[in-house]
Design an enzyme around this catalytic site. Structure first.
Site, short mmCIF file in Angstrom:
data_model
loop_
_atom_site.label_atom_id
_atom_site.label_comp_id
_atom_site.label_asym_id
_atom_site.label_seq_id
_atom_site.Cartn_x
_atom_site.Cartn_y
_atom_site.Cartn_z
N GLU A 317 65.81 -45.46 19.69
CA GLU A 317 66.47 -45.53 18.38
C GLU A 317 67.85 -46.76 18.36
O GLU A 317 67.93 -46.91 19.56
CB GLU A 317 67.62 -43.89 19.02
N GLU A 752 8.56 -23.20 9.46
CA GLU A 752 7.43 -22.79 8.18
C GLU A 752 6.66 -24.43 7.39
O GLU A 752 7.73 -25.08 6.31
CB GLU A 752 7.09 -22.02 7.32
#
Length: 1368
Positions: A317, A752
């Site tokens: 601060e 597939e």
């Protein structure tokens, strides 16, 4: 993503070109890039005047000006955007700022987090300008820039700044929060809170979190305003007291020192008296404060840095006024300049170095650096580099990396100034056998390791240790210049023999990246081969995902089989030359199974378009309908191919998989069926992920993504994007892809590959060309989502089986045995939680980007430590190196392949046959003769026909009481017609004896355990039984026709008939003190059962009993699959996990396991080893192979749970104390005060009760892979009587006695007075003196007798009372 600002040229021509380029981007819509890179590209360099604030536009111009002016030491980037779209600018200052190289610790300053606290914003601009302008002018600044990687963010909250007002000292005009009104310094994840983050409202915080985790900063300052002080962690506490609570971090002294570095160089801060107008009375000693002691700040950034980012951060601060007038700025700069510089320099204190791996010499990322005595570790960066700030002193420092042997260096001296250099080289655990690794005196190696060279240099009276890795031979393969990848050489169909030769050839030709193994056999005994391709193919490497392809599950669908052989060839031949292949192989462990159904393939026919010949296995079962299903009970017997694959998938932490089929052209994703078995969309929790990985394949196949697969065969079939949900297409109960997802960590889809199931060989090149890119792209998908490690915050060791949970996705995954995990996710921001038994859950947020993996590591804290990591009050067990080594052995054997390696390393030659009573007795005597130091044979009693019931003890001190060691009992043959258990225990005994002194792990297990083996409880019945009779009851009972497993009763009221001699012998053994675990072997099924056999509504301690049974089942290759498959006994069907409560199988009274639990206080499980009661002798070898690991697992399990000592305050052991587990099950302390109880993993409450002492309570955490939690229960004398304090009761009793005496005196006085009164009365009535005196004497005596009789009469002496008393 960080956007790097290019160094703009000052050449006008280039400026115009760049401008034109940027202008074109406007039309492309990349507004953010324009914002980032085009602001004032022609602006003149701005000169700093220290007399004005920069708004966002000015700040952007100024930072760009600095980056342009000093390109060799600065660049500008944005780590993200604010709510209103402003860039979060960061200027990086270091030599060669465009290169991220190791060797320089990363430092950051962050300002203007609260938008109205503005001094920090300008101070950091001034600092950047000062560093850049004084480089190569001031030696101090040059050294700082050359040796430090500095990042300066002037404004984390640019939106808030734009709202704030100059001159507003108290923040009345707003601007503190971001544009969504969120306080950014209350919005980070907090260690003491469970508040959910709101990512869309705090983009600044989310960007900062990502930046902190990516960069691994070492030191940081967060600059604020409102007073003048340096505030250090922790910023809040568990109690969240508003003020006055000092919340100490493990590095409290270091934080205290660093805070003072700033404060003592600040002329106002160092006084500790800010003299702020609003808080004139507020003072701070030395200008620093603990954050929480000042005031509680939950969700603060500095604590997040420390706990989650490797970084020590302090909040400064700087001024009483939050937004002072610009005229104050120059004064503020002069006051803060030296503090800002001095604080940066402290990033170079402590210890620094590299952690590298011994095989390749590469740096290990995410290795933990643990400092003894400080419960906070940091982790290495991407080059294996680390920086650990420490105060001067001598430290023991350990490097820990999951999957590697830890290494400790003792007595590392830390100086006041420059950091001590300390390098580590760690050896992978896979390079050591379990046996050899288990007998080291400590869990970590020291500097005597052959890969370590230690050099020591004296500095005055101190010593600096430098540990340097020696040269290693192995280096990664050089990557040659790119050229077109080599394609497969030939395309043809491979039958089984051809395929085997192909695989063996590539395994031999490319041994550094290819490894061939088999996971099992088909029905016709063909190997189910798997080829692994990776840079280290034989082991799972920590952090590297496991991927698999499985093909030819249906034997007549062959395209996948050939594509897998093509892929193996492609990967092997292009490794080291093709960048994509090389990266995939280096970063992924790729498993390829070309054929899951080799038997079916041999029956199939080339040219089959849509037939069924060869589809099923040789038992004619469809393997893709043979897996356990979540919706449907699969009644078909589990096939050997299915069992092999299930075991394989359970043994390796696969992440992603594809099952390759044929007959259509589509990617099919879970779920494959639904509970109603309707053709409808069956959505899994990870539906989005499955769609993403499915599209990744289909989009790379030029035909598949069109969605019209087989127009000639199925003209109406259409799949959007070439993908489909399985159940929406058609229901497949018992499919493999759903089982993967529901039972493992693996996400599997079914692909597939073409309309024709068995095409002609000439068509194969076409299939390779169509699928080559798709096959590679699908492997890339394993690197999407999030990955990381879950580790213990104390020492950095990985936590296996920890759970990773993603909010709003109801599907969890678990960590592998070294704590690593991978979780596939689609792009987005997720709340992710990690939790494990015995640890506090940790939640964080992760933002997943497309086509990359986000690293999210978790460091979990154990329960029952205080918030600062300090140990709890009370006596703690001491641990010597030998105990620690044994604990490591238990952990090694419990994780990964530990037991498997032990089984492989202890193979013994065996000749299996059934032994009758005489042969059994001779065998046991032979063991005692050959191994007299570790065996002891005794008779428990005799059977009805006078055969001895033998008990063999195996221990390093057989026959001696060792109460501190767990005691395990193995028993078999309670039913004479099921002799498999007898033979297994005889082989187990021989196995242990033969390996004693040869295998370190077996030796240590025997030294630390008392093993009692009773191979044949019912020798009479065994003599009557007949081999190869799978269901016969001949020999089931003893010679009196009694089923011995119905004859165990605890008291005479339960059993009025004479106890059988065999039962009595076992009951006496069970009632001996100190058994920890019992395992009974029987036959006729394939399942492990736990108490009770008797029908009961609920089972006390069921969790533990079921867990013990599951340990055996999970270490059996078939049992854990839950398929009893006993058609010969009628016991078909699925038993979940192969474990069930005994009464559910066959309920009856008087069982041995029930007696063991109720009266022996010892948990017992019964294992049914096979469907056939008395199988042929040639099956014994297979049965031994199946049960060997499981039997060893029971030896290991006996050392888990909780153990300890019960004693009084003087250290005297207390024997017979009752230890109550979770308010129910009781065990007792034995000689020496020792006790040991097995418990399921989790948290448990322990109560201890002993006569004359106060009851004690503790809570313990039990792990599934760690040795028993060790505790000390220390009793105080019981100072209570009837639940009241002893002193109070004594005082009350004394007072009562006093009152009784006083009352007696009063009564006596009253009686005396009454007597005198009577005398006076008689004197008046009587006229004759002599008669009067006689009468008075008699009357007086009678009165006293009457009074005494009335006051002290024993009322129980009446006939009625006497009768009542006798009844009582």
């Amino acid at each position: 993503m960080v956007h790097i600002l290019p160094h703009l040229s000052t050449t006008p021509k280039l400026r115009v070109s760049l401008f034109a380029f940027l202008l074109s981007l406007v039309f492309l819509g990349d507004a953010r890039l324009l914002r980032t890179r085009s602001v004032s590209s022609t602006a003149e360099d701005i000169v700093e005047t220290y007399n004005k604030y920069y708004n966002y536009v000015d700040l952007t111009k100024y930072l760009q000006s600095l980056a342009r002016k000093y390109p060799h030491i600065a660049n500008l980037s944005s780590i993200g955007q604010s709510v209103e779209g402003r860039e979060l600018w960061v200027i990086r200052i270091t030599k060669n700022p465009d290169v991220d190289s190791p060797g320089k610790p990363k430092f950051k300053y962050v300002g203007n987090m609260h938008g109205d606290e503005t001094v920090s914003r300008q101070m950091l601009v001034y600092l950047a300008e000062y560093l850049l302008s004084n480089y190569e002018k001031e030696s101090r600044i040059s050294k700082m820039v050359n040796s430090t990687d500095m990042y300066i963010m002037p404004s984390m909250n640019p939106d808030g700044f734009e709202k704030s007002v100059e001159g507003d000292c108290s923040g009345d005009n707003g601007g503190r929060e971001n544009a969504k009104n969120k306080d950014l310094n209350r919005s980070f994840p907090d260690q003491y809170g469970n508040k959910s983050l709101e990512p869309d409202k705090i983009p600044e915080v989310m960007a900062m979190i990502k930046w902190i985790q990516e960069k691994k900063f070492v030191l940081s300052g967060n600059i604020h305003g409102g007073t003048v002080v340096a505030s250090y962690p922790f910023d809040d506490s568990a109690t969240h007291e508003q003020q006055g609570h000092y919340s100490r971090s493990p590095d409290d002294s270091l934080f205290h020192y660093l805070a003072q570095v700033y404060s003592q160089n600040h002329p106002v801060m160092k006084t500790g008296q800010p003299n702020c107008p609003d808080t004139m009375e507020e003072t701070f000693k030395d200008g620093i404060t603990n954050g929480a002691e000042w005031y509680d700040v939950p969700g603060g950034m500095q604590d997040y840095n420390y706990l989650h980012g490797n970084c020590l951060e302090i909040t400064f601060e700087l001024s009483c006024c939050k937004y002072p007038l610009a005229a104050e700025l120059h004064k503020e700069w002069e006051m803060n300049r030296e503090s800002l510089l001095s604080y940066i320099e402290k990033v170079h204190i402590g210890v620094r170095g590299y952690v590298k791996e011994a095989v390749s010499g590469t740096g290990l990322t995410e290795a933990s650096i643990v400092v003894a005595g400080i419960d906070h570790s940091i982790t290495t960066g991407k080059y294996g580099d680390y920086y650990r700030l420490l105060l001067p002193g001598s430290y023991n420092i350990t490097a820990v990396a999951p999957g590697y042997t830890s290494q400790t260096v003792h007595g590392v001296e830390i100086m006041q100034s420059e950091a001590t250099e300390l390098n580590f080289t760690l050896t992978p655990v896979w390079s050591q056998t379990v046996g050899s690794a288990s007998v080291t005196p400590d869990s970590v190696s020291n500097t005597n390791d052959q890969n370590i060279v230690a050099t020591t240099t004296s500095y005055l009276n101190s010593v600096q240790t430098r540990v340097v890795p020696s040269e290693v031979n192995k280096t990664p393969p050089p990557l040659l210049p790119p050229h077109p990848p080599i394609q497969p050489r030939e395309f043809r169909h491979h039958n089984y023999a051809d395929m085997e030769l192909f695989l063996r050839n590539y395994n031999s030709e490319f041994p550094s990246i290819a490894h061939l193994y088999s996971v099992g056999h088909s029905k016709e005994q063909r190997d189910l081969f798997v080829m692994v391709i990776s840079d280290n193919p034989k082991v799972h490497e920590h952090g590297e995902p496991e991927f698999k392809y499985i093909a030819n599950m249906h034997g007549n669908e062959v395209v996948g089989r050939e594509l897998m052989l093509n892929l193996i060839e492609y990967l092997c031949r292009n490794y080291g030359t093709d960048p994509e292949v090389t990266k995939l192989v280096n970063d992924t462990r790729i498993h390829i199974m070309p054929s899951m159904n080799p038997d079916g393939y041999e029956a199939a026919t080339e040219g089959d378009v849509k037939g069924y010949k060869g589809r099923n296995n040789s038992n004619n079962f469809d393997l893709n309908r043979n897996f356990p299903d979540q919706f449907v009970a699969i009644t078909a017997p589990r096939q050997p191919e299915t069992v092999a694959v299930m075991n394989w998938l359970k043994s390796i932490p696969f992440v992603l998989s594809a099952n390759l089929h044929g007959g259509s052209l589509v990617v099919n994703y879970p779920f494959d069926d639904d509970k109603d078995l309707k053709t409808q969309y069956s959505r899994s929790p990870d539906d989005k992920v499955f769609q993403q990985v499915s599209r990744a394949y289909s989009q790379e196949n030029p035909l598949m993504h069109n969605g019209h697969p087989c127009e000639d065969l199925y003209p109406d079939e259409y799949f959007s994007d070439g993908i489909t949900n399985g159940a929406k297409w058609y229901n497949v109960p018992g499919g493999m892809q759903d089982w993967n997802y529901m039972n493992t960590n693996c996400f599997e889809v079914t692909i597939e590959l073409g309309c024709v199931k068995y095409p002609k060989a000439k068509e194969l090149p076409k299939y390779w060309e169509q699928n080559r890119r798709a096959l590679l792209q699908f492997i890339h998908q394993v690197h999407n989502g999030i990955k990381g490690s879950v580790s213990d915050s104390r020492d950095g060791t990985g936590i296996p089986n920890a759970t990773i949970s993603v909010a709003e996705i109801d599907h969890n995954i678990t960590t592998a045995h070294t704590g690593d995990y991978w979780r596939l996710l689609t792009p987005g921001t997720y709340s992710v939680t990690a939790f494990a038994h015995g640890y506090k859950p940790v939640r964080t947020y992760a933002t997943v980007s497309k086509d990359r993996v986000e690293v999210v590591d978790f460091r979990l804290t154990r329960f029952h430590s205080d918030p600062n990591g300090q140990s709890l009050d009370g006596p703690q067990p001491t641990e010597n190196p030998s105990e620690k080594a044994f604990e490591n052995l238990i952990k090694d054997l419990s994780l990964g392949q530990g037991l498997d390696q032990l089984v492989k390393s202890t193979a013994t030659e065996s000749s299996f046959r059934y032994r009758g009573y005489k042969a059994l007795s001779a065998f046991l005597r032979g063991l005692t003769l050959n191994f007299p130091n570790i065996t002891s044979l005794r008779s428990l009693g005799q059977s009805v026909e006078f055969r001895t019931i033998w008990a063999l003890e195996i221990s390093n001190k057989p026959g001696e009481a060792e109460p501190s060691e767990p005691k395990i009992r193995f028993a078999a043959g309670i039913h004479g017609n099921a002799p498999v258990g007898t033979e297994l225990l005889l082989e187990f005994a021989a196995f242990l004896c033969i390996n004693y002194g040869k295998n370190p792990a077996i030796t240590r297990l025997i030294n630390e355990t008392r093993i009692v083996i009773v191979p044949s409880i019912n020798p009479d019945g065994r003599e009557q039984a007949v081999e190869k009779q799978c269901t016969s009851t001949q020999g089931l009972t003893n010679a009196r026709g009694k089923d011995l497993d119905t004859e165990f009763f605890g008291n005479a009221s339960q059993h009025v008939v004479e106890t059988q001699p065999e039962t009595r012998a076992m009951m006496d053994l069970i009632l001996e003190k100190g058994y920890t675990l019992s395992v009974a072997l029987d036959g006729g099924s394939l399942v492990a059962t736990y108490p009770y056999d008797k029908p009961v509504q609920s089972v006390e301690n069921e969790g533990t009993l079921k867990y013990l049974a599951s340990v055996y089942a999970n270490n059996h290759p078939k049992m854990h699959l839950g398929d009893t498959g006993c058609s010969n006994t009628g016991q078909m069907g699925n038993v979940p996990d192969g474990v069930m409560r005994a009464a559910e199988r066959q309920s009856h009274l008087g069982s041995m396991k029930d007696f063991s639990v109720d009266f022996g206080h010892c948990p017992e499980i019964t294992v049914y080893t096979g469907c056939c009661l008395f199988p042929p002798a040639d099956q014994l070898a297979t049965l031994w192979t199946e049960n060997k690991k499981a039997l060893l697992s029971m030896l290991v399990e006996a050392h888990k749970g909780v153990r300890g000592i019960v004693r009084d305050k003087n250290g005297k052991p207390i024997v017979g104390a009752i230890i109550v587990l979770n308010g129910g099950v009781k065990v007792f302390s034995v000689e020496g005060g020792y006790f040991h109880a097995l418990l399921a993993p989790g948290n448990h409450n322990i109560e201890a009760i002993a006569d004359g002492y106060q009851e004690q309570r503790q809570e313990v955490v039990v792990s599934s892979y760690e040795a028993a939690t060790s505790i000390i229960i220390e009793f105080d004398m019981d100072n209570t009587i009837f639940g009241l304090p002893r002193a109070f009761v004594v005082a009350s009793a004394a007072a009562s006695m006093t009152a009784l005496v006083v009352t007696a005196c009063i009564i006596w006085c009253v009686c005396a007075a009454k007597s005198n009164y009577q005398k006076d009365g008689f004197h008046r009535l009587r006229q004759h003196r002599d008669d009067y005196e006689d009468e008075i004497r008699l009357t007086s005596m009678g009165s006293k007798k009457s009074l005494l009789a009335h006051e002290f009469q024993d009322e129980s002496e009446s006939d009625e009372d006497t009768l009542y008393a006798n009844k009582i």
